[in-house]
Design a protein around this motif. Structure first.
Motif, short mmCIF file in Angstrom:
data_model
loop_
_atom_site.label_atom_id
_atom_site.label_comp_id
_atom_site.label_asym_id
_atom_site.label_seq_id
_atom_site.Cartn_x
_atom_site.Cartn_y
_atom_site.Cartn_z
N SER A 19 95.78 75.42 57.53
CA SER A 19 96.08 74.46 56.48
C SER A 19 95.79 73.03 56.95
CB SER A 19 97.55 74.57 56.09
OG SER A 19 97.94 73.45 55.34
N ALA A 20 96.27 72.74 58.14
CA ALA A 20 96.13 71.37 58.65
C ALA A 20 94.66 71.02 58.89
CB ALA A 20 96.93 71.25 59.95
N GLY A 22 91.13 70.69 58.14
CA GLY A 22 90.39 70.73 56.88
C GLY A 22 89.38 69.61 56.81
N LEU A 23 89.03 69.24 55.58
CA LEU A 23 88.05 68.16 55.39
C LEU A 23 88.50 66.90 56.10
CD1 LEU A 23 87.18 68.56 51.62
CD2 LEU A 23 85.88 69.31 53.61
N ALA A 24 89.83 66.70 56.16
CA ALA A 24 90.34 65.48 56.78
C ALA A 24 89.92 65.40 58.25
CB ALA A 24 91.85 65.42 56.66
N ASN A 25 89.87 66.52 58.93
CA ASN A 25 89.51 66.50 60.35
C ASN A 25 88.00 66.31 60.55
OD1 ASN A 25 91.78 68.37 59.74
ND2 ASN A 25 92.05 68.21 61.94
N TYR A 102 90.39 68.24 45.84
CA TYR A 102 89.88 68.77 47.12
C TYR A 102 88.77 69.78 46.85
CZ TYR A 102 90.77 69.98 52.08
OH TYR A 102 90.71 70.16 53.44
N PHE A 224 98.08 63.44 55.67
CA PHE A 224 97.11 64.28 54.96
C PHE A 224 96.60 65.40 55.85
CE2 PHE A 224 93.13 65.44 52.91
CZ PHE A 224 93.53 65.52 51.59
N THR A 225 96.28 65.05 57.09
CA THR A 225 95.69 66.07 57.96
C THR A 225 96.70 67.14 58.34
OG1 THR A 225 94.37 66.46 59.94
CG2 THR A 225 96.07 64.79 60.12
N SER A 227 98.88 68.25 56.33
CA SER A 227 99.28 68.85 55.04
C SER A 227 100.74 68.56 54.72
CB SER A 227 99.06 70.37 55.04
OG SER A 227 97.78 70.71 55.46
N GLN A 230 103.46 67.50 50.51
CA GLN A 230 103.00 68.17 49.29
C GLN A 230 103.43 69.63 49.23
OE1 GLN A 230 98.75 67.45 49.84
NE2 GLN A 230 99.52 66.96 51.87
N SER A 318 92.50 75.22 53.94
CA SER A 318 93.38 74.14 53.49
C SER A 318 93.65 74.25 52.00
CB SER A 318 92.75 72.77 53.78
OG SER A 318 92.59 72.62 55.16
N SER A 321 96.33 76.55 50.99
CA SER A 321 97.67 76.09 51.34
C SER A 321 98.16 75.00 50.40
CB SER A 321 97.70 75.59 52.78
OG SER A 321 97.15 74.30 52.87
N ALA A 322 97.22 74.30 49.74
CA ALA A 322 97.64 73.28 48.77
C ALA A 322 98.04 73.94 47.46
CB ALA A 322 96.50 72.28 48.54
N1 PHE Z 1 95.29 69.13 55.79
C1 PHE Z 1 94.14 69.32 54.98
C2 PHE Z 1 92.95 68.60 55.60
O1 PHE Z 1 93.06 68.06 56.66
C3 PHE Z 1 94.29 68.83 53.60
C4 PHE Z 1 95.39 69.41 52.84
C5 PHE Z 1 96.12 68.61 52.11
C6 PHE Z 1 95.71 70.73 52.85
C7 PHE Z 1 97.16 69.11 51.39
C8 PHE Z 1 96.77 71.21 52.18
C9 PHE Z 1 97.51 70.40 51.44
O2 PHE Z 1 91.89 68.56 55.04
#
Ligand code: PHE
Length: 447
Positions: A19-20, A22-25, A102, A224-225, A227, A230, A318, A321-322
């Motif tokens: 989950s953690a 994701g696109l953010a990383n 997302y 955000f990274t 998660s 939310q 990710s 998990s959202a």
């Molecule tokens: N953590 C995920 C990312 O780094 C983004 C994400 C946000 C996932 C919210 C789940 C819920 O891209």
């Protein structure tokens, strides 16, 4: 209906890491590091991680594990009032909104994976060509919409199978694949001529780039990274059935997430510096710069496929998990079956994502505070809703449920005093206060 649970603690750790990561990383971290001065930003970010990210992460998982309910029920039970329940509902809604936009961005990644497979990506000879190509793709409503639909369908399909055979199993397959692909790209990147410059850039702090905006970005990014804010970690925590040491269970996902961010930054910068580009190319980095680099590399098509596959895998784990908090909420509140809850969540998240998919084309005239719809929604979610959700979780633990009661559930009685002191300090003061300060700063209060 008995509550679903992970097959093991490892199952939780892998799903939480999935989950953690994701696109953010892979997409966001490298370009914000590039924008805010490399090493200095990384240090600020790590500090926020220790003072806010880790405590809020653990607070959320603890809330879920203790209450064994969706965020709505969990906040209401531990906060002992409907108002706290509403705060929990707000976090679920935030996750739902995140999953809607997302999926649009992840859909582009999926589209680029197809373009890598058919060889189009490696015909982009310069960033100007690549940028024009990207703009022409996103200016067609159908390209964005179709990829958004396909990505949402894939994620919904995994969720359909439930916690153990869907989420846990999917993560157990995709996360190791992600690490393999990332390692191959890292080794390839370090062999590039730009490797030395890239590593220097990442190790040499430029403190002048640490502006108030950089602080807000670092805070928002750490939420955000991981998660947070939310409902995701509360929900994933609610599927932990055993009462083991939660700190030991929560640290590995956070470390994995941080390691992947740093590895991704090295990959992206070695590749970008190697091709003589600037590191601060912004959100377009992946779509404007990366394709041109692959175009000029021997074996570029293969690397491009690996790269977009990596990002796609990270995005799928990710995305699910959202969406899961909303599904858990529907099942709990309306007594719906998982299948029904999943279908309704997936189709409505798709519909809510449609305006975001149309932001760069049909709806490009719609501007909110000078941003298009996709930008506006993602900025509002990540800079307002998410920090607010994280604030509610840590305030619930620190001020409503109470630190002594929470620590009783979190740590064994013989835990070291410094550890208890750290959590007491972070739950009660550091995390909530820092969130407020950065928030007020974002509103321009100290300027
Ligand atoms: N953590 C995920 C990312 O780094 C983004 C994400 C946000 C996932 C919210 C789940 C819920 O891209």
């Amino acid at each position: 209906m008995s509550r679903a649970s992970w097959g093991s603690n490892i199952g939780f750790m892998i799903a939480a890491a999935g989950s953690a990561i994701g696109l953010a990383n892979v997409w966001r971290f490298p370009y914000i590091v590039g924008h805010y001065g490399g090493a200095a930003f990384i240090l600020v970010y790590l500090m926020f991680l220790i003072l806010i990210g880790v405590p809020v992460f653990i607070a959320e998982v603890l809330i879920g594990r203790t209450a064994q309910q969706s965020p709505s029920g969990a906040f209401e039970t531990l906060g002992k009032s409907r108002i706290w329940g509403s705060a929990g509902k707000m976090t679920i809604l935030t996750g739902f909104i995140v999953s809607a936009f997302y999926s649009v961005v992840a859909g582009w990644i999926m589209g680029y994976l197809f373009l890598s497979l058919n060889g189009t990506v490696i015909t982009m000879t310069s960033t100007a060509v690549a940028a024009e190509y990207f703009n022409s793709l996103t200016s067609h409503p159908w390209w964005s919409l179709a990829n958004h639909a396909l990505f949402m369908l894939a994620s919904t399909a995994i969720l359909f199978f439930g916690v153990r055979s869907g989420i846990e199993k999917g993560n157990k397959i995709m996360l190791p694949m992600l690490f393999v692909v990332l390692t191959i790209l890292l080794v390839r990147g370090l062999m590039m001529p730009g490797a030395e410059d890239a590593v220097t850039f990442l190790l040499h702090p430029d403190w002048s780039a640490i502006t108030p905006a950089a602080l807000v970005t670092a805070l928002g990014h750490s939420f955000f990274t991981l998660s947070l804010g939310q409902g995701t970690m509360v929900t994933y925590g609610s599927y932990i059935s055993d009462k083991n040491n939660l700190v030991k269970t929560c640290i590995p996902p956070v470390i994995m997430d941080t390691v992947v961010s740093l590895m991704a930054a090295v990959v992206v910068f070695t590749i970008v510096f190697g091709a003589g580009h600037e590191p601060n190319a912004g959100p377009g980095l992946i779509f404007h710069t990366i394709p041109t680099v692959f175009t000029h590399l021997p074996g570029g098509q293969f690397l491009a496929i690996l790269f977009f596959l990596l990002v796609l895998l990270a995005a799928v784990t990710s995305q699910i998990s959202a969406m899961e908090p909303t599904i858990a909420f529907f099942m709990e509140r309306f007594d719906w079956s998982r299948h029904k809850a999943t279908l309704i969540c997936g189709s409505s998240a798709f519909l809510v994502g449609v305006p975001c998919a149309l932001a760069a084309n049909v709806l490009s005239d719609v501007q909110i505070f000078g941003m298009d719809i996709l930008d506006a929604v993602s900025t509002f979610a990540s800079e307002v809703l998410i920090p607010l959700g994280g604030f509610f979780a840590v305030a619930l633990v620190g001020w409503r449920w109470g630190v002594p009661a929470a620590l009783g559930k979190l740590l064994p009685p013989d835990a070291p005093r410094w550890l208890k002191g750290y959590f007491w300090f972070c739950f009660k003061f550091a995390a909530p206060l820092l969130i407020i300060v950065v928030f007020l700063d974002a509103m321009g209060l100290f300027r």
